[in-house]
Write an enzyme that holds these catalytic residues in place. Structure first.
Site, PDB file in Angstrom:
ATOM      1  N   SER A 151       0.861  -1.193   0.000  1.00  0.00           N
ATOM      2  CA  SER A 151       0.000   0.000   0.000  1.00  0.00           C
ATOM      3  C   SER A 151       0.886   1.228   0.000  1.00  0.00           C
ATOM      4  O   SER A 151       2.059   1.155   0.402  1.00  0.00           O
ATOM      5  CB  SER A 151      -0.862   0.001   1.275  1.00  0.00           C
ATOM      6  OG  SER A 151      -1.515   1.240   1.448  1.00  0.00           O
ATOM      7  N   TYR A 164      -2.970  -1.327  10.635  1.00  0.00           N
ATOM      8  CA  TYR A 164      -2.922  -1.511   9.184  1.00  0.00           C
ATOM      9  C   TYR A 164      -1.613  -0.977   8.616  1.00  0.00           C
ATOM     10  O   TYR A 164      -0.935  -1.653   7.835  1.00  0.00           O
ATOM     11  CB  TYR A 164      -4.111  -0.791   8.538  1.00  0.00           C
ATOM     12  CG  TYR A 164      -4.137  -0.910   7.035  1.00  0.00           C
ATOM     13  CD1 TYR A 164      -4.610  -2.065   6.411  1.00  0.00           C
ATOM     14  CD2 TYR A 164      -3.682   0.127   6.216  1.00  0.00           C
ATOM     15  CE1 TYR A 164      -4.636  -2.179   5.022  1.00  0.00           C
ATOM     16  CE2 TYR A 164      -3.699   0.015   4.835  1.00  0.00           C
ATOM     17  CZ  TYR A 164      -4.176  -1.136   4.240  1.00  0.00           C
ATOM     18  OH  TYR A 164      -4.185  -1.249   2.866  1.00  0.00           O
ATOM     19  N   LYS A 168       1.372  -2.973   6.668  1.00  0.00           N
ATOM     20  CA  LYS A 168       1.764  -2.711   5.281  1.00  0.00           C
ATOM     21  C   LYS A 168       3.252  -2.355   5.185  1.00  0.00           C
ATOM     22  O   LYS A 168       3.902  -2.677   4.195  1.00  0.00           O
ATOM     23  CB  LYS A 168       0.870  -1.629   4.679  1.00  0.00           C
ATOM     24  CG  LYS A 168      -0.562  -2.115   4.452  1.00  0.00           C
ATOM     25  CD  LYS A 168      -0.588  -3.242   3.416  1.00  0.00           C
ATOM     26  CE  LYS A 168      -1.961  -3.845   3.201  1.00  0.00           C
ATOM     27  NZ  LYS A 168      -1.957  -4.915   2.175  1.00  0.00           N
TER      28      LYS A 168
HETATM   29  N1  LIG Z   1      -8.663  -0.089  -1.461  1.00  0.00           N
HETATM   30  C1  LIG Z   1      -7.580   0.653  -1.263  1.00  0.00           C
HETATM   31  O1  LIG Z   1      -7.654   1.908  -1.256  1.00  0.00           O
HETATM   32  C2  LIG Z   1      -6.251   0.001  -1.063  1.00  0.00           C
HETATM   33  C3  LIG Z   1      -5.108   0.838  -1.068  1.00  0.00           C
HETATM   34  C4  LIG Z   1      -3.866   0.258  -0.853  1.00  0.00           C
HETATM   35  C5  LIG Z   1      -3.748  -1.116  -0.676  1.00  0.00           C
HETATM   36  N2  LIG Z   1      -4.878  -1.890  -0.668  1.00  0.00           N
HETATM   37  C6  LIG Z   1      -4.690  -3.329  -0.450  1.00  0.00           C
HETATM   38  O2  LIG Z   1      -5.266  -4.035  -1.525  1.00  0.00           O
HETATM   39  C7  LIG Z   1      -5.627  -5.347  -1.091  1.00  0.00           C
HETATM   40  C8  LIG Z   1      -7.049  -5.632  -1.537  1.00  0.00           C
HETATM   41  O3  LIG Z   1      -7.908  -4.729  -0.868  1.00  0.00           O
HETATM   42  P1  LIG Z   1      -9.291  -4.215  -1.474  1.00  0.00           P
HETATM   43  O4  LIG Z   1      -9.312  -2.761  -1.338  1.00  0.00           O
HETATM   44  O5  LIG Z   1      -9.544  -4.856  -2.784  1.00  0.00           O
HETATM   45  O6  LIG Z   1     -10.296  -4.767  -0.357  1.00  0.00           O
HETATM   46  P2  LIG Z   1     -11.499  -5.816  -0.406  1.00  0.00           P
HETATM   47  O7  LIG Z   1     -12.034  -5.874   0.972  1.00  0.00           O
HETATM   48  O8  LIG Z   1     -12.418  -5.496  -1.529  1.00  0.00           O
HETATM   49  O9  LIG Z   1     -10.757  -7.178  -0.790  1.00  0.00           O
HETATM   50  C9  LIG Z   1      -9.996  -7.904   0.116  1.00  0.00           C
HETATM   51  C10 LIG Z   1     -10.270  -9.377  -0.108  1.00  0.00           C
HETATM   52  O10 LIG Z   1      -9.404 -10.134   0.741  1.00  0.00           O
HETATM   53  C11 LIG Z   1     -10.173 -11.180   1.297  1.00  0.00           C
HETATM   54  N3  LIG Z   1      -9.575 -11.622   2.558  1.00  0.00           N
HETATM   55  C12 LIG Z   1      -9.524 -10.951   3.729  1.00  0.00           C
HETATM   56  N4  LIG Z   1      -8.950 -11.696   4.674  1.00  0.00           N
HETATM   57  C13 LIG Z   1      -8.609 -12.866   4.082  1.00  0.00           C
HETATM   58  C14 LIG Z   1      -7.983 -14.048   4.552  1.00  0.00           C
HETATM   59  N5  LIG Z   1      -7.616 -14.181   5.837  1.00  0.00           N
HETATM   60  N6  LIG Z   1      -7.764 -15.062   3.671  1.00  0.00           N
HETATM   61  C15 LIG Z   1      -8.165 -14.938   2.381  1.00  0.00           C
HETATM   62  N7  LIG Z   1      -8.788 -13.858   1.889  1.00  0.00           N
HETATM   63  C16 LIG Z   1      -8.996 -12.826   2.734  1.00  0.00           C
HETATM   64  C17 LIG Z   1     -11.558 -10.577   1.515  1.00  0.00           C
HETATM   65  O11 LIG Z   1     -12.556 -11.582   1.681  1.00  0.00           O
HETATM   66  C18 LIG Z   1     -11.719  -9.746   0.248  1.00  0.00           C
HETATM   67  O12 LIG Z   1     -12.298 -10.495  -0.806  1.00  0.00           O
HETATM   68  C19 LIG Z   1      -5.429  -5.364   0.417  1.00  0.00           C
HETATM   69  O13 LIG Z   1      -4.196  -5.981   0.739  1.00  0.00           O
HETATM   70  C20 LIG Z   1      -5.388  -3.877   0.775  1.00  0.00           C
HETATM   71  O14 LIG Z   1      -4.675  -3.636   1.949  1.00  0.00           O
HETATM   72  C21 LIG Z   1      -6.125  -1.360  -0.854  1.00  0.00           C
END
Ligand SMILES: NC(=O)c1ccc[n+]([C@@H]2O[C@H](COP(=O)([O-])OP(=O)(O)OC[C@H]3O[C@@H](n4cnc5c(N)ncnc54)[C@H](O)[C@@H]3O)[C@@H](O)[C@H]2O)c1
Length: 295
Positions: A151, A164, A168
Site C-alpha cells: 500500500s 494496518y 503494510k
Molecule cells: N482499497 C484501497 O484503497 C487500497 C489501497 C492500498 C492497498 N490496498 C490493499 O489491496 C488489497 C485488496 O484490498 P481491497 O481494497 O480490494 O479490499 P477488499 O475488501 O475489496 O478485498 C480484500 C479481499 O481479501 C479477502 N480476505 C480478507 N482476509 C482474508 C484471509 N484471511 N484469507 C483470504 N482472503 C482474505 C476478503 O474476503 C476480500 O475479498 C489489500 O491488501 C489492501 O490492503 C487497498
C-alpha cells in the site's frame, strides 16, 4: 527486472489471493483477459464463487479455492494442489488484506493479531508455500512473478490506522527482503511490490473500527475512497503495466507517492543531519522532530 510481453502469459497459471472482491477480483479479471488460467483464493465462499462464476461466464478458465491465508497449513495445501494440477505457476499475487481503524491504545489485542495475521503472516505464508515451488519450475525464458499487494501506507504513517499501516510497512519489508534473497539465488523468479493509493473498493465496509477516532476515520475513508479512489480496474491495469515494464515498486499514483516519499525521506535525513550537526538531544530539537513528523 526485465520487461515482459504480457501476451506471453496466455495459457499459464495465475494465483490471486483475496480474489473475491475489489483489487483482487480486478487482477483476476485482467489475468483472465490475458487468457491466463486463474486460481481465485479467498476466505469468503459466497462472493468468491460469485466472482468465479462471473468470470466463467466470460469464457475464462478459473478455479475458486476457499482458503484463509492466515492458516499456514491451508496455504501449503493450496500450493500443493495448484502445483500438482497445473504444474507451473507463472504469477502469484498476495493481495488478501483487511483494514482496521482505531487508536493503538483502543485496539483489542485480537484485532491487532487479526490485521497482522492477514496482512503480514498471510503474505509470508504465500511466499513460504509458493516460492520453493517456483524456484524449482521457473526457467530464464519463463520467469515466475511474485507480487505483494502492499500500500502507499507502506511508506507513510497515519493516526488511528496504526495496525494496518504497521502491517503494510512489514509487508513491503518482507517483499524487499525476498527480492534481495532471490537476487542472491540468481534464479528466474522476480518480485514486485504493488503500492496502490486510494482505490474504490469495499475494504472499509468490512473494516473493524475501534473507539470514536476509529469510527470517525473509517466513515471518512469510506467516503474518501468513493470520491477520490481510482477504480479497481485501473489499479489492476497499473499493476500489469508495472509487471510488463519489469518494475519492482509499482504505484497507482506516482506523483502522490513521490511527494510522500520525498517528504518522509527529507524529514529523516534532516533529523539525522541535525543530530549529527549538534550532537545533542535537547528538548527543542525533539519538539522540532516531533512537529516534523506530524506536519
Ligand atoms: N482499497 C484501497 O484503497 C487500497 C489501497 C492500498 C492497498 N490496498 C490493499 O489491496 C488489497 C485488496 O484490498 P481491497 O481494497 O480490494 O479490499 P477488499 O475488501 O475489496 O478485498 C480484500 C479481499 O481479501 C479477502 N480476505 C480478507 N482476509 C482474508 C484471509 N484471511 N484469507 C483470504 N482472503 C482474505 C476478503 O474476503 C476480500 O475479498 C489489500 O491488501 C489492501 O490492503 C487497498
Amino acid at each position: 527486472m526485465s520487461a515482459l510481453d504480457l501476451r506471453k502469459l496466455a495459457g499459464q497459471t495465475a494465483v490471486v489471493t483475496g480474489a473475491a472482491s475489489g483489487i483482487g477480483a480486478a487482477v483476476a479479471r485482467r489475468a483472465a483477459a490475458l487468457r491466463m488460467r486463474v486460481v481465485l483464493v479467498d476466505r469468503d465462499r459466497e462472493p468468491l464463487h460469485r466472482t468465479a462464476s462471473d468470470l466463467t461466464g466470460t469464457g475464462a478458465v478459473v478455479h475458486p479455492v476457499v482458503c484463509d491465508v492466515r492458516d499456514a497449513a491451508a496455504v501449503d495445501r493450496l500450493a500443493d494442489t495448484v502445483c500438482r494440477e497445473f504444474g507451473f505457476v507463472r504469477l502469484f499475487v498476495g493481495n488478501a488484506g483487511v483494514e482496521s481503524t482505531g487508536r493503538l491504545w483502543e485496539l483489542p489485542p485480537d484485532r491487532f493479531d487479526q490485521v497482522l495475521g492477514v496482512n503480514v503472516a498471510g503474505v509470508f505464508h504465500g511466499i513460504r508455500a509458493f516460492v520453493p515451488r517456483l524456484l524449482e519450475s521457473a526457467t530464464p525464458d519463463r520467469e515466475a512473478i511474485v507480487v505483494t499487494v502492499a500500500s502507499i501506507g507502506s511508506v507513510t504513517t497515519m493516526p488511528a490506522q496504526a495496525a494496518y499501516v504497521a502491517s503494510k510497512h512489514a509487508a513491503l519489508a518482507l517483499t524487499e527482503c525476498l527480492a534481495l534473497e532471490l537476487a542472491q539465488e540468481r534464479k528466474p523468479v522476480r518480485v514486485a511490490a504493488f503500492l496502490p493509493g486510494p482505490v474504490h473498493t469495499g475494504i472499509y465496509d468490512s473494516a473493524a473500527a475501534d473507539g470514536a477516532a476509529g469510527t470517525e476515520l473509517r466513515d471518512r475513508m469510506r467516503g474518501f475512497l468513493a470520491e477520490r479512489g481510482v477504480t479497481a480496474e485501473a489499479a489492476a491495469e497499473a499493476l500489469f503495466t508495472g509487471i510488463a515494464a519489469g518494475d519492482f515498486w509499482i504505484f497507482t499514483d506516482r506523483d502522490r507517492a513521490a511527494e510522500l516519499l520525498r517528504t518522509r525521506a527529507e524529514r529523516l535525513v534532516d533529523a539525522a543531519r541535525s543530530r549529527a550537526d549538534t550532537g545533542s538531544g535537547d528538548t527543542s530539537s525533539t519538539q522540532e522532530r516531533r512537529s516534523g513528523l506530524v506536519g
